[in-house]
Design an enzyme around this catalytic site. Structure first.
Site, short mmCIF file in Angstrom:
data_model
loop_
_atom_site.label_atom_id
_atom_site.label_comp_id
_atom_site.label_asym_id
_atom_site.label_seq_id
_atom_site.Cartn_x
_atom_site.Cartn_y
_atom_site.Cartn_z
N ARG A 34 -3.47 6.71 1.00
CA ARG A 34 -4.02 7.93 1.59
C ARG A 34 -3.06 8.67 2.51
NH1 ARG A 34 -9.59 5.79 4.01
NH2 ARG A 34 -8.35 3.86 4.16
N TYR A 74 -15.09 -12.02 0.59
CA TYR A 74 -15.85 -10.82 0.23
C TYR A 74 -17.08 -11.18 -0.61
CZ TYR A 74 -12.04 -7.78 1.81
OH TYR A 74 -11.11 -7.12 2.57
N ASP A 132 -7.22 -2.80 -7.03
CA ASP A 132 -7.86 -3.36 -5.86
C ASP A 132 -8.08 -4.84 -6.09
OD1 ASP A 132 -10.53 -4.01 -4.15
OD2 ASP A 132 -9.44 -2.35 -3.25
N ARG A 166 0.83 -1.20 0.00
CA ARG A 166 0.00 0.00 0.00
C ARG A 166 0.87 1.26 0.00
NH1 ARG A 166 -3.68 -0.37 4.69
NH2 ARG A 166 -4.43 -2.32 3.78
N ARG A 195 -6.85 11.42 -5.96
CA ARG A 195 -8.13 10.74 -5.72
C ARG A 195 -9.28 11.73 -5.75
NH1 ARG A 195 -9.80 6.39 -0.99
NH2 ARG A 195 -12.04 6.68 -1.18
#
Length: 355
Positions: free
Chosen positions: A28, A151, A74, A24, A37
């Protein structure tokens, strides 16, 4: 390639210092990422825009001088391409509009064509590879069949995996059906990334550690082995290394090391020197600083980085990384301290290799 330390270390070939990249690493915690973003409009819009994927993939490379780039995407793009309807709920993370609950839905599940349903990802790989201009390697990735299934069945993130574990024990044949389709989809997807330019690929089994040992062997490890056996291992004149990361998988490290991957990613719950003793020269090891260290002080970052380098010891086969992804609350300057420490102090563990 100007800097191929990562590829050589993953294949246990000599290097002059320990390569470093971070899970990652585009995210962010970087102000430039947050700006990109915001321009994209949403996380999914960002993932589906190859030009912006190039931009955010290169941001940590420009800032920190890391030894590898990793595709910005992702893991849930694969089940989204199967028609499950991925969306992101504010403050709740990823969710699916149509989770797999009915038997007919599972029976009808089909492998997507990566060059059609996932073309935007492959376009991003091609554009990132061109932008890197063979300066450093590009890592492609996918979620593991089990993690994707979590998921797909739960409909989003879960604290107890109640729904999928109920299926595992009550209707294992249905879960195996999902996993067979996922394994084929992931194999095709990673091979398409390799064909598009990825120099190495990584399988993220983020939720493998929630399984019992028997269940892990049957419902996760067996499918990781299937994928490793089906991957393209040579492209553009050199071997394409495969990394497998099982969060919480330290108890099964020796079995994971035999799955067919070139390297095993470690979380922070196993000491890397002990892990090296367990696997010997079967695989390279990637890891394994606790990401929370980066929230502490610069001196704490240096201390932990030095401890991990010393614990692994001399020789090749180590790729420095975190034990999971960077927290969004991480100060970027602490990442700079980590990268600088590894780059400056790891050469002592490679005494037989001249720069």
């Amino acid at each position: 390639m100007k800097n191929d330390r990562l590829l050589r270390a993953l294949l246990r070939e000599p290097v002059d210092r320990t390569p470093i990249w971070l899970m990652r690493q585009a995210g962010r915690y970087l102000p430039e990422y947050r700006q990109t973003r915001a321009r994209a409009g949403s996380f999914l819009d960002l993932c589906r825009n190859p030009a912006l994927c190039v931009e955010v993939t290169l941001q940590p490379i420009a800032r920190f001088g890391l030894d590898a780039a990793i595709l910005f995407s992702d893991i849930l793009t694969v089940p989204d391409a199967m028609g499950l309807g991925l969306y992101f709920a504010e403050g709740e993370g990823p969710k699916f509009e149509r989770p797999l609950r009915e038997e007919w839905e599972i029976r009808n599940l089909a492998v997507p064509d990566p060059e059609v349903e996932l073309r935007y990802v492959l376009d991003a790989v091609r554009e990132i590879k061109a932008a890197l201009a063979d300066e450093i390697p590009l890592i492609g990735f996918s979620g593991s069949p089990w993690t994707l299934a979590c998921y797909m069945v739960e409909g989003g993130a879960s604290s107890d995996y109640h729904t999928i574990k109920k299926m595992l024990y009550a209707r294992p044949e249905l879960l195996h059906r999902i996993l067979v389709v996922n394994a084929e989809a992931v194999t095709q997807y990673l091979n398409a990334q390799i064909a598009a330019g990825a120099d190495a690929v990584m399988l993220f089994d983020s939720w493998g550690g929630v399984l019992s040992e028997r269940a892990f062997a049957e419902f996760s490890l067996a499918y990781l082995e299937r994928i490793c056996a089906g991957l393209t291992r040579t492209a553009r004149g050199r071997r394409v290394p495969v990394i497998v990361f099982v969060k919480g998988g330290g108890l099964w490290l020796e079995r994971i090391a035999d799955c067919g991957a070139d390297a095993v990613g470690l979380d922070w719950t196993i000491e890397i020197g002990r892990a090296r003793q367990l696997v010997g020269d079967r695989v390279a090891l990637q890891g394994n600083m606790d990401p929370a260290v980066l929230l502490a002080t610069p001196e704490a970052v240096r201390r932990e980085a030095r401890a991990i380098l010393a614990a692994y010891g001399e020789g090749t086969g180590h790729v420095f990384n975190l034990g999971h992804g960077i927290s969004q609350h991480t100060p970027p300057e602490h990442v700079a301290v980590l990268v600088e420490t590894v780059q400056q102090e790891s050469a002592q563990y490679h005494p037989t290799t001249s720069p």
